[in-house]
Design a protein around this motif. Structure first.
Motif: not given
Length: 68
Positions: A37-40, A44-48
């Motif tokens: 979950a932390m990796a996801f 997501v933050a990087q993609q954003s």
């Protein structure tokens, strides 16, 4: 609830704790899920952030093309 949270922490990391018995597979699965979950969340933050940069670049390129 405190017992559940204490079970998530390996015995070596608990204050005054020692390893006793085999590792609990439920605890291992919960820890693996938490790591996933932390990796996801980081992905997501990087993609954003990348999408935000692309939107800025797009708007800058559009304004430059509109000026020409």
């Amino acid at each position: 609830m405190a017992t559940y949270q204490q079970n998530l922490i390996p015995a070596q990391q608990q204050p005054g704790g020692t390893a006793s018995g085999p590792p609990n597979p439920m605890v291992s699965a919960a820890q693996a899920s938490a790591q996933d979950a932390m990796a996801f969340q980081l992905w997501v933050a990087q993609q954003s952030q990348t999408l935000g940069r692309l939107k800025i670049f797009h708007s800058m390129a559009k304004s430059i093309n509109d000026q020409q």
